[in-house]
Design a protein around this motif. Structure first.
Motif, mmCIF file in Angstrom:
data_model
loop_
_atom_site.group_PDB
_atom_site.id
_atom_site.type_symbol
_atom_site.label_atom_id
_atom_site.label_comp_id
_atom_site.label_asym_id
_atom_site.label_seq_id
_atom_site.Cartn_x
_atom_site.Cartn_y
_atom_site.Cartn_z
ATOM 1 N N SER A 300 0.822 -1.212 0.000
ATOM 2 C CA SER A 300 0.000 0.000 0.000
ATOM 3 C C SER A 300 0.858 1.265 0.000
ATOM 4 O O SER A 300 0.530 2.250 -0.665
ATOM 5 C CB SER A 300 -0.933 0.007 1.217
ATOM 6 O OG SER A 300 -1.847 -1.061 1.154
ATOM 7 N N ILE A 301 1.953 1.230 0.736
ATOM 8 C CA ILE A 301 2.848 2.392 0.764
ATOM 9 C C ILE A 301 3.472 2.606 -0.613
ATOM 10 O O ILE A 301 3.611 3.744 -1.080
ATOM 11 C CB ILE A 301 3.934 2.217 1.849
ATOM 12 C CG1 ILE A 301 3.293 2.230 3.243
ATOM 13 C CG2 ILE A 301 4.984 3.316 1.744
ATOM 14 C CD1 ILE A 301 4.273 1.938 4.371
ATOM 15 N N GLU A 302 3.835 1.505 -1.279
ATOM 16 C CA GLU A 302 4.400 1.621 -2.630
ATOM 17 C C GLU A 302 3.384 2.229 -3.599
ATOM 18 O O GLU A 302 3.740 3.079 -4.435
ATOM 19 C CB GLU A 302 4.838 0.237 -3.115
ATOM 20 C CG GLU A 302 6.086 -0.295 -2.421
ATOM 21 C CD GLU A 302 6.415 -1.718 -2.830
ATOM 22 O OE1 GLU A 302 5.659 -2.290 -3.648
ATOM 23 O OE2 GLU A 302 7.422 -2.254 -2.333
ATOM 24 N N LYS A 303 2.126 1.820 -3.510
ATOM 25 C CA LYS A 303 1.085 2.373 -4.379
ATOM 26 C C LYS A 303 0.873 3.858 -4.103
ATOM 27 O O LYS A 303 0.699 4.660 -5.020
ATOM 28 C CB LYS A 303 -0.229 1.614 -4.174
ATOM 29 C CG LYS A 303 -0.243 0.223 -4.790
ATOM 30 C CD LYS A 303 -1.472 -0.560 -4.395
ATOM 31 C CE LYS A 303 -2.755 0.117 -4.838
ATOM 32 N NZ LYS A 303 -3.947 -0.713 -4.523
ATOM 33 N N LEU A 304 0.891 4.238 -2.830
ATOM 34 C CA LEU A 304 0.712 5.646 -2.465
ATOM 35 C C LEU A 304 1.870 6.484 -2.990
ATOM 36 O O LEU A 304 1.675 7.587 -3.514
ATOM 37 C CB LEU A 304 0.599 5.782 -0.945
ATOM 38 C CG LEU A 304 0.256 7.176 -0.415
ATOM 39 C CD1 LEU A 304 -1.174 7.557 -0.808
ATOM 40 C CD2 LEU A 304 0.397 7.218 1.107
ATOM 41 N N ALA A 305 3.075 5.960 -2.853
ATOM 42 C CA ALA A 305 4.253 6.675 -3.342
ATOM 43 C C ALA A 305 4.173 6.880 -4.845
ATOM 44 O O ALA A 305 4.468 7.967 -5.362
ATOM 45 C CB ALA A 305 5.521 5.908 -2.968
ATOM 46 N N ASP A 306 3.746 5.853 -5.554
ATOM 47 C CA ASP A 306 3.616 5.948 -7.011
ATOM 48 C C ASP A 306 2.542 6.956 -7.407
ATOM 49 O O ASP A 306 2.727 7.736 -8.345
ATOM 50 C CB ASP A 306 3.291 4.569 -7.578
ATOM 51 C CG ASP A 306 3.202 4.581 -9.101
ATOM 52 O OD1 ASP A 306 4.228 4.846 -9.754
ATOM 53 O OD2 ASP A 306 2.106 4.327 -9.638
ATOM 54 N N LYS A 307 1.432 6.945 -6.701
ATOM 55 C CA LYS A 307 0.314 7.843 -7.011
ATOM 56 C C LYS A 307 0.722 9.310 -6.888
ATOM 57 O O LYS A 307 0.325 10.158 -7.703
ATOM 58 C CB LYS A 307 -0.861 7.543 -6.082
ATOM 59 C CG LYS A 307 -2.079 8.458 -6.284
ATOM 60 C CD LYS A 307 -3.190 8.076 -5.337
ATOM 61 C CE LYS A 307 -4.363 9.022 -5.426
ATOM 62 N NZ LYS A 307 -5.041 8.997 -6.726
ATOM 63 N N PHE A 308 1.519 9.633 -5.864
ATOM 64 C CA PHE A 308 1.860 11.027 -5.604
ATOM 65 C C PHE A 308 3.294 11.381 -6.011
ATOM 66 O O PHE A 308 3.774 12.470 -5.713
ATOM 67 C CB PHE A 308 1.646 11.363 -4.123
ATOM 68 C CG PHE A 308 0.198 11.406 -3.726
ATOM 69 C CD1 PHE A 308 -0.577 12.531 -3.980
ATOM 70 C CD2 PHE A 308 -0.408 10.316 -3.119
ATOM 71 C CE1 PHE A 308 -1.914 12.578 -3.622
ATOM 72 C CE2 PHE A 308 -1.744 10.344 -2.772
ATOM 73 C CZ PHE A 308 -2.506 11.477 -3.019
ATOM 74 N N GLY A 309 3.954 10.459 -6.700
ATOM 75 C CA GLY A 309 5.292 10.751 -7.181
ATOM 76 C C GLY A 309 6.320 10.919 -6.075
ATOM 77 O O GLY A 309 7.206 11.775 -6.159
ATOM 78 N N LYS A 310 6.219 10.109 -5.042
ATOM 79 C CA LYS A 310 7.153 10.170 -3.917
ATOM 80 C C LYS A 310 7.991 8.896 -3.862
ATOM 81 O O LYS A 310 7.645 7.872 -4.468
ATOM 82 C CB LYS A 310 6.383 10.315 -2.599
ATOM 83 C CG LYS A 310 5.449 11.514 -2.531
ATOM 84 C CD LYS A 310 6.196 12.810 -2.330
ATOM 85 C CE LYS A 310 5.230 13.965 -2.155
ATOM 86 N NZ LYS A 310 5.921 15.245 -1.912
#
Length: 397
Positions: A300-310
């Protein structure tokens, strides 16, 4: 204790007390266990419908916290891609299904007979989408849903595209709030013209679900759903706003009492080692579910990072709970339990919730340990989820 939080329904309390009055401890534990399993077992079926091209499939993905390109996402396109009612099971909560329904008014799904053809009875509520004014098909569908005593909600999609177009056309006079009001009032008027006088229209951007009216819509659905379905609905939402995270914390907090009471009841069973064995299982299962609900597992953290470019490391850097950063398993929990020497000191304050449990939990260390450990971890992980979300939304310097 926050007296405004109702930890159990009147029906649950009555069932547990009845079992205890009859001296049936096993029945009381079973009733509590069934209540906890509701989050995993109670079905919630959400129908997404509307005319072709309104963004139904994109919304199905967004409400499940997925992008259009992920494996298992609903197929999207500029033309109608949904030919039959298609179920999309939530990745984390398999009892939650979002249904992508064919566009109403398409050749195979004419307005008359639409509900019968999509088997309307299986859905808990309908969300009717439109990317423009709501039209006759939408209005006729809403009336038919109402006649069958089901809930429906109007969503005006693609608001972000309208704002962008208005910004280009009205460079000097552009005002976002005024334009949103224009869109909302226009939609409401079209519904009134069609005979629907009491209605709310929620303005959404499926590409940025946290903006505009999403939290207002969430509030409305939360009030309308029965308690069991309300909790699973809240927990299944993507972690896109601070209000969503707070609602999840409140929903999970109510479950802690049930876990603690089960632990306390099991502690009275004269089988050596049973209580500690069950306590370990309770803590492992509950903590993993918290991690899943708040999206703090690695995937989930990886998906969030990808979504917001982090960067993943950038988001993980704000996590403060030492437990979240570890694999939650029996070995970890046993280590944590060995550090606890007390835990039943707070119990006298809580036994009034279920008076007949007084004999079970008075001096019951198991109750206190489970309550304290789960409450502490829930507080930590909820705060970490807020920090990660804020970091993800942070603008680059």
């Amino acid at each position: 204790m926050d007296s405004s939080i109702k930890i159990m329904s009147d029906e649950e309390l009555q069932g547990i007390n009845s079992a205890l009055e009859g001296g049936d401890l096993c029945a009381a534990i079973e009733k509590l266990s069934e209540s906890l399993k509701d989050l995993e077992n109670v079905p919630l079926n959400i129908a997404i419908t509307g005319e072709s091209g309104t963004g139904k499939s994109t919304f199905v993905n967004a409400i499940r916290g997925m992008s259009d390109e992920e494996i298992g996402s609903a197929k999207t396109g500029v033309v109608e891609t949904t030919k039959l009612p298609t179920p999309y099971i939530h990745l984390q909560y398999p009892n939650v299904t979002v249904w992508d329904l064919p566009g109403i008014g398409t050749p195979n799904f004419a307005a008359d007979g639409y509900l019968k053809s999509v088997d309307f009875s299986r859905y808990d509520f309908f969300i009717i989408l439109s990317s423009e004014r709501f039209k006759k098909n939408d209005i006729d569908l809403a009336k038919a849903i109402h006649a069958m005593d089901k809930k429906f909600y109007f969503v005006r999609s693609k608001v972000d595209s309208d704002l962008h177009a208005s910004m280009i056309r009205r460079k000097k006079t552009f005002n976002e709030e005024n334009i949103l009001n224009e869109i909302r009032n226009n939609c409401i008027q079209s519904l009134k013209d069609g005979g629907i006088t009491e209605c709310k229209v929620f303005l959404l951007s499926f590409l940025e679900l946290n903006k505009f009216d999403f939290d207002e819509m969430r509030n409305t659905l939360e009030k309308d759903l029965p308690e069991q379905k309300r909790n699973i609905f809240l927990l299944s939402l993507p972690n896109i706003s601070l209000p969503v995270l707070e609602k999840k914390r409140q929903a999970l907090r109510k479950e802690i009492w049930k876990w603690a009471i089960i632990s306390s009841a099991l502690a009275t069973v004269p089988i050596p080692g049973l209580s500690i064995y069950c306590d370990v299982d309770i803590l492992v299962n509950a903590m993993i579910s918290y991690q899943k609900s708040f999206g703090l597992d690695q995937n989930s953290i990886e998906k969030l990072a990808d979504k917001f470019g982090k960067c993943v490391s950038e988001l993980r850097s704000v996590i403060k709970s030492p437990i979240v950063l570890q694999e939650i398993n029996r070995e970890l929990i046993i280590t944590l339990l060995t550090r606890r020497t007390t835990g039943g000191l707070m119990i006298v304050e809580y036994v009034r919730i279920i008076p007949l449990l007084g004999g079970l939990v008075a001096g019951g260390v198991s109750f206190g340990i489970i309550y304290q450990m789960l409450s502490g971890f829930l507080k930590e992980i909820a705060e970490d989820a807020v920090r990660i979300l804020m970091k993800a939304l942070e603008s680059p310097h």
